[in-house]
Motif scaffolding. Structure first.
Motif, mmCIF file in Angstrom:
data_model
loop_
_atom_site.group_PDB
_atom_site.id
_atom_site.type_symbol
_atom_site.label_atom_id
_atom_site.label_comp_id
_atom_site.label_asym_id
_atom_site.label_seq_id
_atom_site.Cartn_x
_atom_site.Cartn_y
_atom_site.Cartn_z
ATOM 1 N N ASP A 52 0.698 -1.159 -0.086
ATOM 2 C CA ASP A 52 -0.034 -0.153 -0.192
ATOM 3 C C ASP A 52 0.915 1.044 -0.122
ATOM 4 O OD1 ASP A 52 1.010 0.050 2.088
ATOM 5 O OD2 ASP A 52 -0.500 0.938 3.423
ATOM 6 N N ARG A 53 2.365 1.279 -0.202
ATOM 7 C CA ARG A 53 3.202 2.318 0.160
ATOM 8 C C ARG A 53 4.318 1.676 -1.363
ATOM 9 N NH1 ARG A 53 5.749 2.830 5.510
ATOM 10 N NH2 ARG A 53 5.597 4.685 4.918
ATOM 11 N N ASP A 54 4.729 2.715 -1.948
ATOM 12 C CA ASP A 54 5.452 3.030 -3.315
ATOM 13 C C ASP A 54 6.671 1.597 -2.505
ATOM 14 O OD1 ASP A 54 7.010 3.017 -5.482
ATOM 15 O OD2 ASP A 54 7.269 5.143 -5.021
ATOM 16 N N ILE A 55 7.219 0.815 -3.128
ATOM 17 C CA ILE A 55 7.997 -0.365 -2.150
ATOM 18 C C ILE A 55 8.442 -0.641 -3.443
ATOM 19 C CG2 ILE A 55 8.816 -2.072 -1.293
ATOM 20 C CD1 ILE A 55 6.689 -1.290 0.931
ATOM 21 N N GLU A 56 10.225 -0.531 -3.851
ATOM 22 C CA GLU A 56 10.229 -1.573 -4.719
ATOM 23 C C GLU A 56 10.800 -3.319 -4.544
ATOM 24 O OE1 GLU A 56 14.093 -1.763 -8.384
ATOM 25 O OE2 GLU A 56 14.688 -0.503 -6.148
ATOM 26 N N ALA A 57 9.888 -3.805 -4.597
ATOM 27 C CA ALA A 57 10.061 -5.720 -4.103
ATOM 28 C C ALA A 57 11.041 -6.109 -6.011
ATOM 29 C CB ALA A 57 8.616 -5.943 -4.298
ATOM 30 N N TRP A 58 12.045 -6.684 -5.230
ATOM 31 C CA TRP A 58 12.633 -7.435 -6.450
ATOM 32 C C TRP A 58 12.744 -8.998 -5.573
ATOM 33 C CZ3 TRP A 58 15.056 -4.723 -3.690
ATOM 34 C CH2 TRP A 58 16.302 -4.342 -2.590
ATOM 35 N N ASP A 59 12.739 -10.279 -7.079
ATOM 36 C CA ASP A 59 11.953 -11.423 -6.577
ATOM 37 C C ASP A 59 13.296 -12.275 -6.465
ATOM 38 O OD1 ASP A 59 9.919 -11.035 -5.896
ATOM 39 O OD2 ASP A 59 8.884 -11.666 -8.184
ATOM 40 N N TYR A 60 13.453 -13.604 -5.981
ATOM 41 C CA TYR A 60 14.784 -14.616 -6.123
ATOM 42 C C TYR A 60 14.520 -16.289 -5.003
ATOM 43 C CZ TYR A 60 15.585 -13.936 -0.924
ATOM 44 O OH TYR A 60 15.077 -14.601 0.567
ATOM 45 N N VAL A 61 15.326 -17.087 -6.259
ATOM 46 C CA VAL A 61 14.776 -17.878 -5.987
ATOM 47 C C VAL A 61 15.776 -18.593 -4.843
ATOM 48 C CG1 VAL A 61 14.184 -20.614 -6.380
ATOM 49 C CG2 VAL A 61 13.780 -18.520 -7.745
ATOM 50 N N ASP A 62 15.727 -19.110 -3.592
ATOM 51 C CA ASP A 62 16.262 -19.281 -2.425
ATOM 52 C C ASP A 62 17.026 -20.789 -2.798
ATOM 53 O OD1 ASP A 62 14.551 -21.560 -1.728
ATOM 54 O OD2 ASP A 62 14.320 -19.882 0.172
ATOM 55 N N GLY A 63 18.101 -21.250 -2.393
ATOM 56 C CA GLY A 63 18.913 -22.405 -2.369
ATOM 57 C C GLY A 63 17.971 -23.597 -1.792
ATOM 58 N N PHE A 64 16.685 -23.313 -1.806
ATOM 59 C CA PHE A 64 15.676 -24.582 -1.584
ATOM 60 C C PHE A 64 14.303 -24.576 -2.133
ATOM 61 C CE2 PHE A 64 17.413 -23.405 3.204
ATOM 62 C CZ PHE A 64 17.733 -25.182 2.857
ATOM 63 N N GLY A 65 14.820 -23.450 -3.411
ATOM 64 C CA GLY A 65 13.164 -23.435 -4.751
ATOM 65 C C GLY A 65 12.536 -22.900 -4.231
ATOM 66 N N ASN A 66 12.915 -22.663 -2.994
ATOM 67 C CA ASN A 66 11.390 -21.356 -2.535
ATOM 68 C C ASN A 66 11.633 -19.722 -3.216
ATOM 69 O OD1 ASN A 66 10.470 -23.313 -1.005
ATOM 70 N ND2 ASN A 66 11.958 -22.038 0.158
ATOM 71 N N ALA A 67 9.992 -19.555 -4.103
ATOM 72 C CA ALA A 67 10.336 -17.895 -4.997
ATOM 73 C C ALA A 67 10.291 -16.752 -3.402
ATOM 74 C CB ALA A 67 8.942 -18.223 -5.563
ATOM 75 N N CYS A 68 11.005 -16.094 -3.350
ATOM 76 C CA CYS A 68 11.406 -15.160 -2.129
ATOM 77 C C CYS A 68 11.258 -14.106 -2.751
ATOM 78 C CB CYS A 68 12.820 -15.660 -1.514
ATOM 79 S SG CYS A 68 12.950 -17.010 -0.696
ATOM 80 N N SER A 69 10.995 -12.734 -2.327
ATOM 81 C CA SER A 69 10.982 -11.042 -2.458
ATOM 82 C C SER A 69 12.197 -10.617 -1.525
ATOM 83 C CB SER A 69 9.815 -10.779 -2.496
ATOM 84 O OG SER A 69 9.267 -11.459 -3.335
ATOM 85 N N ARG A 70 12.416 -9.940 -1.764
ATOM 86 C CA ARG A 70 13.378 -8.416 -0.928
ATOM 87 C C ARG A 70 13.011 -6.836 -0.960
ATOM 88 N NH1 ARG A 70 19.846 -8.959 -3.028
ATOM 89 N NH2 ARG A 70 20.187 -7.685 -0.838
ATOM 90 N N ILE A 71 12.931 -6.693 0.219
ATOM 91 C CA ILE A 71 12.055 -5.118 -0.057
ATOM 92 C C ILE A 71 12.336 -4.265 1.247
ATOM 93 C CG2 ILE A 71 9.785 -6.270 -0.743
ATOM 94 C CD1 ILE A 71 9.259 -4.566 2.475
ATOM 95 N N THR A 72 12.726 -2.920 1.018
ATOM 96 C CA THR A 72 12.868 -2.121 2.055
ATOM 97 C C THR A 72 12.059 -1.608 2.581
ATOM 98 O OG1 THR A 72 15.540 -1.922 0.742
ATOM 99 C CG2 THR A 72 14.715 -0.470 2.478
ATOM 100 N N ALA A 73 12.141 -1.396 3.558
ATOM 101 C CA ALA A 73 10.706 -0.901 3.923
ATOM 102 C C ALA A 73 10.841 0.296 4.708
ATOM 103 C CB ALA A 73 9.786 -1.847 5.226
ATOM 104 N N PRO A 74 10.102 1.777 3.949
ATOM 105 C CA PRO A 74 10.220 2.564 4.725
ATOM 106 C C PRO A 74 9.930 3.105 6.046
ATOM 107 C CG PRO A 74 8.225 2.451 3.458
ATOM 108 C CD PRO A 74 9.269 1.497 3.110
ATOM 109 N N PRO A 75 10.395 3.747 6.786
ATOM 110 C CA PRO A 75 9.291 3.753 8.538
ATOM 111 C C PRO A 75 7.302 3.778 8.650
ATOM 112 C CG PRO A 75 11.319 5.132 7.248
ATOM 113 C CD PRO A 75 11.088 4.506 6.848
ATOM 114 N N GLY A 76 7.330 3.187 9.307
ATOM 115 C CA GLY A 76 5.722 3.578 9.269
ATOM 116 C C GLY A 76 5.404 2.665 8.677
ATOM 117 N N LEU A 77 3.603 2.793 8.618
ATOM 118 C CA LEU A 77 2.660 1.254 8.976
ATOM 119 C C LEU A 77 2.825 0.741 7.180
ATOM 120 C CD1 LEU A 77 0.941 -0.768 10.070
ATOM 121 C CD2 LEU A 77 -0.793 0.837 9.351
ATOM 122 N N THR A 78 2.700 -0.701 6.906
ATOM 123 C CA THR A 78 2.667 -0.731 5.857
ATOM 124 C C THR A 78 2.024 -2.380 5.757
ATOM 125 O OG1 THR A 78 5.475 -0.170 4.801
ATOM 126 C CG2 THR A 78 4.668 -2.137 3.741
#
Length: 255
Positions: free
Chosen positions: A24-50
């Motif tokens: 619900d906020r302007d957040i860049e997310a990028w996906d990756y596959v971890d060592g167990f084959g799971n579909a994961c995401s990475r974000i940098t969350a800004p201060p406040g409620l997300t």
């Protein structure tokens, strides 16, 4: 933050709609596959409620978990290399503390499916489910000693006992609605179960419910809950609200 909130790649073929994470906020997310084959995401969350959410429809066969009593237990020398890690102790699966008990309790059970089922029967009867007593630091030995916990504690103890008996076992997390069973009076949550490697395949077991279930939707697999945590944060965070809704979509009736 690391997010494990997507369904497992093995179930994406069953999607009837897109399944993406929204913010619900302007957040860049990028996906990756971890060592167990799971579909994961990475974000940098800004201060406040997300607010992070996802909504999707997915096809399921409507059949219960597979039961294969003839599935054999492999000699360790015959296991694929990538399966060996699921014989080892891990953060929540403290095999070194339960090995002696496991051999004393299960050495005379039949190899293979029967032994895993005996472990599930024991764990199901040994731990009392209590949602109010969830503890993110409780290990398998903790669940064994305290005899109380939630679905992750059932899974961790069963996985640990399987590994002690030389049966590869891995932790699973995902959706499991009250489909085909009476609804339970608890807040809906993600569910934890486990898989064992028998007869060249990974098979589903669930020590908490201890019966084949319908509509199990896998999100991620790993050594234990550490590898499949819904969110892993590197900095102070607080979970202010958490909602999971899993409903069966009934076929439209013909008029």
């Amino acid at each position: 933050m690391l997010l494990v909130l997507n369904i497992h790649p093995s179930r994406r073929v069953d999607l009837l709609t897109d399944q993406t994470l929204t913010f619900d906020r302007d957040i860049e997310a990028w996906d990756y596959v971890d060592g167990f084959g799971n579909a994961c995401s990475r974000i940098t969350a800004p201060p406040g409620l997300t607010t992070i959410s996802t909504r999707f429809d997915i096809y399921d066969t409507g059949q219960p978990d597979i039961t294969a009593w003839d599935a054999i237990q492999h000699d360790i020398k015959d296991l694929p290399d990538e399966v060996l890690v699921f014989l080892l102790g891990s953060r929540y699966c403290d095999t070194d503390r339960l090995g002696n008990f496991a051999w004393a309790q299960f050495a005379n059970t039949p190899l293979g499916w029967g032994r895993v089922q005996a472990i599930c029967d024991f764990v199901h009867n040994h731990i009392r489910f209590d949602y109010q007593l969830a503890d993110a630091t409780r290990s398998a030995h903790g669940g064994f000693s305290e005899r109380v916990g939630v679905c992750r504690d059932f899974a961790h103890l069963a996985i640990t006992l399987c590994r002690c008996m030389n049966i590869p076992a891995r932790y699973c997390t995902g959706y499991l609605g009250d489909i085909g069973v009476p609804a339970v009076p608890y807040p809906m949550d993600f569910s934890a179960w486990f898989e064992v490697y028998l007869g060249g395949h990974w098979y589903t077991f669930d020590a908490r419910h201890n019966t084949p279930r319908i509509g199990r939707i896998l999100m991620a697999v790993g050594r234990d809950a550490t590898d499949v945590a819904l969110t892993t944060h590197f900095g102070p965070t607080m979970l202010s609200r958490f909602d999971v809704i899993t409903d069966e979509i009934l076929p439209a009736t013909a008029e």
